[in-house]
Structure formats: structure tokens, C-alpha cells
Design a protein around this motif. Structure first.
Motif, PDB file in Angstrom:
ATOM      1  N   TYR A  44       0.832  -1.204   0.000  1.00 43.93           N
ATOM      2  CA  TYR A  44       0.000   0.000   0.000  1.00 43.93           C
ATOM      3  C   TYR A  44       0.874   1.264   0.000  1.00 43.93           C
ATOM      4  O   TYR A  44       0.577   2.237  -0.681  1.00 43.93           O
ATOM      5  CB  TYR A  44      -0.974  -0.002   1.196  1.00 43.93           C
ATOM      6  CG  TYR A  44      -2.157  -0.953   1.010  1.00 43.93           C
ATOM      7  CD1 TYR A  44      -2.087  -2.031   0.131  1.00 43.93           C
ATOM      8  CD2 TYR A  44      -3.345  -0.772   1.699  1.00 43.93           C
ATOM      9  CE1 TYR A  44      -3.142  -2.906  -0.049  1.00 43.93           C
ATOM     10  CE2 TYR A  44      -4.422  -1.645   1.517  1.00 43.93           C
ATOM     11  CZ  TYR A  44      -4.312  -2.710   0.653  1.00 43.93           C
ATOM     12  OH  TYR A  44      -5.357  -3.575   0.469  1.00 43.93           O
ATOM     13  N   ASN A  45       1.983   1.233   0.748  1.00 40.24           N
ATOM     14  CA  ASN A  45       2.904   2.382   0.748  1.00 40.24           C
ATOM     15  C   ASN A  45       3.533   2.590  -0.628  1.00 40.24           C
ATOM     16  O   ASN A  45       3.771   3.715  -1.061  1.00 40.24           O
ATOM     17  CB  ASN A  45       4.026   2.172   1.777  1.00 40.24           C
ATOM     18  CG  ASN A  45       3.549   2.500   3.178  1.00 40.24           C
ATOM     19  OD1 ASN A  45       2.613   3.280   3.345  1.00 40.24           O
ATOM     20  ND2 ASN A  45       4.155   1.890   4.181  1.00 40.24           N
ATOM     21  N   TYR A  47       2.134   1.874  -3.503  1.00 39.15           N
ATOM     22  CA  TYR A  47       1.118   2.537  -4.332  1.00 39.15           C
ATOM     23  C   TYR A  47       1.065   4.032  -4.020  1.00 39.15           C
ATOM     24  O   TYR A  47       0.941   4.857  -4.915  1.00 39.15           O
ATOM     25  CB  TYR A  47      -0.273   1.929  -4.093  1.00 39.15           C
ATOM     26  CG  TYR A  47      -0.479   0.574  -4.728  1.00 39.15           C
ATOM     27  CD1 TYR A  47      -0.088   0.329  -6.043  1.00 39.15           C
ATOM     28  CD2 TYR A  47      -1.094  -0.461  -4.029  1.00 39.15           C
ATOM     29  CE1 TYR A  47      -0.285  -0.910  -6.636  1.00 39.15           C
ATOM     30  CE2 TYR A  47      -1.292  -1.702  -4.613  1.00 39.15           C
ATOM     31  CZ  TYR A  47      -0.891  -1.921  -5.911  1.00 39.15           C
ATOM     32  OH  TYR A  47      -1.090  -3.139  -6.491  1.00 39.15           O
ATOM     33  N   LYS A  48       1.171   4.351  -2.708  1.00 44.26           N
ATOM     34  CA  LYS A  48       1.102   5.755  -2.291  1.00 44.26           C
ATOM     35  C   LYS A  48       2.275   6.530  -2.913  1.00 44.26           C
ATOM     36  O   LYS A  48       2.107   7.625  -3.444  1.00 44.26           O
ATOM     37  CB  LYS A  48       1.165   5.831  -0.758  1.00 44.26           C
ATOM     38  CG  LYS A  48       0.755   7.138  -0.201  1.00 44.26           C
ATOM     39  CD  LYS A  48       0.458   7.001   1.306  1.00 44.26           C
ATOM     40  CE  LYS A  48       0.220   8.355   1.930  1.00 44.26           C
ATOM     41  NZ  LYS A  48       1.456   9.012   2.381  1.00 44.26           N
ATOM     42  N   THR A  49       3.473   5.914  -2.867  1.00 49.97           N
ATOM     43  CA  THR A  49       4.652   6.569  -3.452  1.00 49.97           C
ATOM     44  C   THR A  49       4.447   6.791  -4.952  1.00 49.97           C
ATOM     45  O   THR A  49       4.776   7.864  -5.481  1.00 49.97           O
ATOM     46  CB  THR A  49       5.910   5.697  -3.223  1.00 49.97           C
ATOM     47  OG1 THR A  49       5.998   5.408  -1.833  1.00 49.97           O
ATOM     48  CG2 THR A  49       7.172   6.374  -3.687  1.00 49.97           C
ATOM     49  N   CYS A  51       1.658   7.230  -6.496  1.00 43.74           N
ATOM     50  CA  CYS A  51       0.700   8.343  -6.644  1.00 43.74           C
ATOM     51  C   CYS A  51       1.378   9.684  -6.384  1.00 43.74           C
ATOM     52  O   CYS A  51       0.992  10.705  -6.966  1.00 43.74           O
ATOM     53  CB  CYS A  51      -0.474   8.189  -5.671  1.00 43.74           C
ATOM     54  SG  CYS A  51      -1.534   6.789  -6.045  1.00 43.74           S
ATOM     55  N   GLU A  52       2.402   9.691  -5.521  1.00 44.78           N
ATOM     56  CA  GLU A  52       3.106  10.954  -5.233  1.00 44.78           C
ATOM     57  C   GLU A  52       4.077  11.327  -6.361  1.00 44.78           C
ATOM     58  O   GLU A  52       4.402  12.491  -6.540  1.00 44.78           O
ATOM     59  CB  GLU A  52       3.848  10.842  -3.897  1.00 44.78           C
ATOM     60  CG  GLU A  52       2.882  10.908  -2.707  1.00 44.78           C
ATOM     61  CD  GLU A  52       3.471  10.386  -1.401  1.00 44.78           C
ATOM     62  OE1 GLU A  52       2.733  10.387  -0.407  1.00 44.78           O
ATOM     63  OE2 GLU A  52       4.655   9.950  -1.392  1.00 44.78           O
ATOM     64  N   ILE A  81      -6.340   4.695  -0.487  1.00 41.65           N
ATOM     65  CA  ILE A  81      -4.923   5.110  -0.447  1.00 41.65           C
ATOM     66  C   ILE A  81      -4.746   6.508  -1.028  1.00 41.65           C
ATOM     67  O   ILE A  81      -4.022   7.338  -0.499  1.00 41.65           O
ATOM     68  CB  ILE A  81      -4.032   4.099  -1.224  1.00 41.65           C
ATOM     69  CG1 ILE A  81      -4.062   2.729  -0.553  1.00 41.65           C
ATOM     70  CG2 ILE A  81      -2.597   4.625  -1.366  1.00 41.65           C
ATOM     71  CD1 ILE A  81      -3.355   1.648  -1.355  1.00 41.65           C
ATOM     72  N   HIS A  82      -5.443   6.748  -2.164  1.00 45.55           N
ATOM     73  CA  HIS A  82      -5.256   8.038  -2.876  1.00 45.55           C
ATOM     74  C   HIS A  82      -6.419   8.207  -3.868  1.00 45.55           C
ATOM     75  O   HIS A  82      -6.880   7.208  -4.440  1.00 45.55           O
ATOM     76  CB  HIS A  82      -3.909   8.008  -3.625  1.00 45.55           C
ATOM     77  CG  HIS A  82      -3.459   9.339  -4.130  1.00 45.55           C
ATOM     78  ND1 HIS A  82      -3.939   9.900  -5.297  1.00 45.55           N
ATOM     79  CD2 HIS A  82      -2.593  10.241  -3.619  1.00 45.55           C
ATOM     80  CE1 HIS A  82      -3.377  11.071  -5.493  1.00 45.55           C
ATOM     81  NE2 HIS A  82      -2.558  11.312  -4.484  1.00 45.55           N
TER      82      HIS A  82
END
Ligand code: G3P
Length: 218
Positions: A44-45, A47-49, A51-52, A81-82
Motif C-alpha cells: 500500500y505504501n 502505491y502511495k509513493t 501516486c506521489e 490510499i489516494h
């Protein structure tokens, strides 16, 4: 036509994004495993990265559950997540049911593992934002992946379906060109196939000559 990069490799995502022509990212469990991402929190982290890095594009994150309740629970977590996350759902019976549920509840989906026009019709009926025909794997099995893109594009136009055709399993720059001609709305590609579009020997020869001639007046 939109360009997505088909990888979970952060360096490649950054490189493609820096080109300025990237519209999104697709991943799948095999691509995540290839990057050595382990455990739900790490995934999940990751995926977050992504998206960033790609702040202005759709990021597909795939569920690994295969039953309706599991897909819904997982999809809700991924979507949280985003705002740019698109929940990627496999073309199976519970997947179709889940995609319809996500559509009715404002969560966007990408229907994956699509190999036929019939499957593409079902994905559109379920309201998927994207349908992902795997053209390289179709070619590998002795059929013509680009022909499937053409067929789905015809059907969607005739029927007025709004689902976007996301040509996946791209293996070369030629695949990208052929998918563009065939009516794909999106191509998700390895970085090499995107960079391959840059190349032409006459460009290199022409540039070398221009630079040589420029020395004469500089
Ligand atoms: O993300 C799905 C798709 O692009 C997989 O490609 O090369 O494993 O067939 P490939």
C-alpha cells in the motif's frame, strides 16, 4: 491516446514521468513481486509513493481476492490510499459483480485479464472505467492482439459504451503504434517501448550533420 507505464519500478516511473508525456501507471501482482515489495502495508505504501510521483494520472492497483466480499473489502482499502487509485479487478464472475458494485459506489475500476470481445462487453456493462485486453499474451498464443483492440473499439463505438480501451501486455513500440491505429484509448507500456518511439536512424544521422555544420558558424 493516453500513455501509462506498466511497472512498479519507481526509477522507471520517475524517468517516464520526467518525459512529461505520462498519463498514469498500471501495476499487477507480478510487477509488485518483481520489485521485492512484501506485506500489505509495504504494498500500500508503494502505491502511495507511485501516486506521489505521478500526481496527475490514474494509478491501477490490483486486488488479489477472487470472491465478491474479498474484492469489495480489498478494493475499498486500495481506493482509500489516494484519489487517483483505480481498482484493478480480474475478469471473473465475482469480479464483474464487484465492478458493478464499485461503479454504483463511485469507485473507478480497470477490468484486467481480458482476452475476448465478450469479456470486454461485460466489463463495459459493469461500468469499468478501463478494460485491459492483454495483446502481447494474445499474440503469444497465436492470435492477433491488435485485431481484438479493433473489434472492441468497433463494438464500443456502435454501442456507445464509455469504458476506455487500455491496451495492455505491450511488448514493443510497434505495438503502441498499431494500438493507436486500432482505436485504443490508452496504451500501458514498458519504459523501453515508450523510449523506442524516439528512435529513427535518419534522426541520428540528420542531427549529427546539423551539429557538424553548426561548428562552421559558431
Ligand atoms: O499489467 C498487465 C499486463 O500489461 C501484463 O503484461 O507482459 O506480463 O503480458 P505481460
Amino acid at each position: 491516446m493516453k500513455f501509462f507505464i506498466d511497472t512498479a519500478n519507481l526509477a522507471q516511473i520517475r524517468e517516464a514521468n520526467d518525459l512529461g508525456v505520462l498519463d498514469g501507471v498500471t501495476t499487477n501482482p507480478s510487477l509488485m513481486a518483481k520489485e521485492g515489495v512484501k506485506g500489505q502495508e509495504a504494498v500500500y505504501n508503494h502505491y502511495k509513493t507511485i501516486c506521489e510521483i505521478v500526481t496527475n494520472g490514474d494509478i491501477s492497483a490490483e486486488v488479489v481476492s477472487t470472491d465478491f466480499d474479498g474484492i469489495i473489502a480489498e478494493g475499498k482499502k486500495l481506493a482509500a490510499i489516494h484519489p487517483n487509485i483505480i481498482v484493478k479487478v480480474p475478469m471473473i464472475k465475482d469480479g464483474v459483480k464487484a465492478m458493478k458494485w464499485f461503479t454504483d459506489n463511485g469507485i473507478k475500476t480497470n477490468c484486467t485479464l481480458v482476452f475476448s470481445a465478450g469479456q470486454a462487453i461485460l466489463a463495459a456493462k459493469a461500468g469499468a472505467k478501463y478494460v485491459s485486453p492483454f495483446i502481447g499474451r494474445i499474440d503469444d498464443s497465436g492470435w492477433d492482439g491488435v485485431q481484438l483492440i479493433e473489434q472492441i473499439a468497433r463494438i464500443y463505438t456502435i454501442q456507445g459504451f464509455e469504458t476506455e480501451i487500455l491496451a495492455a501486455s505491450i511488448r514493443s513500440s510497434i505495438h503502441i503504434i498499431k494500438c493507436a491505429e486500432a482505436g485504443a484509448d490508452v496504451c500501458t507500456c514498458p519504459l523501453d517501448s515508450i523510449l523506442g518511439l524516439l528512435k529513427h536512424p535518419l534522426t541520428d544521422i540528420g542531427l549529427a550533420k546539423f551539429l557538424e555544420d553548426a561548428k562552421k558558424f559558431s
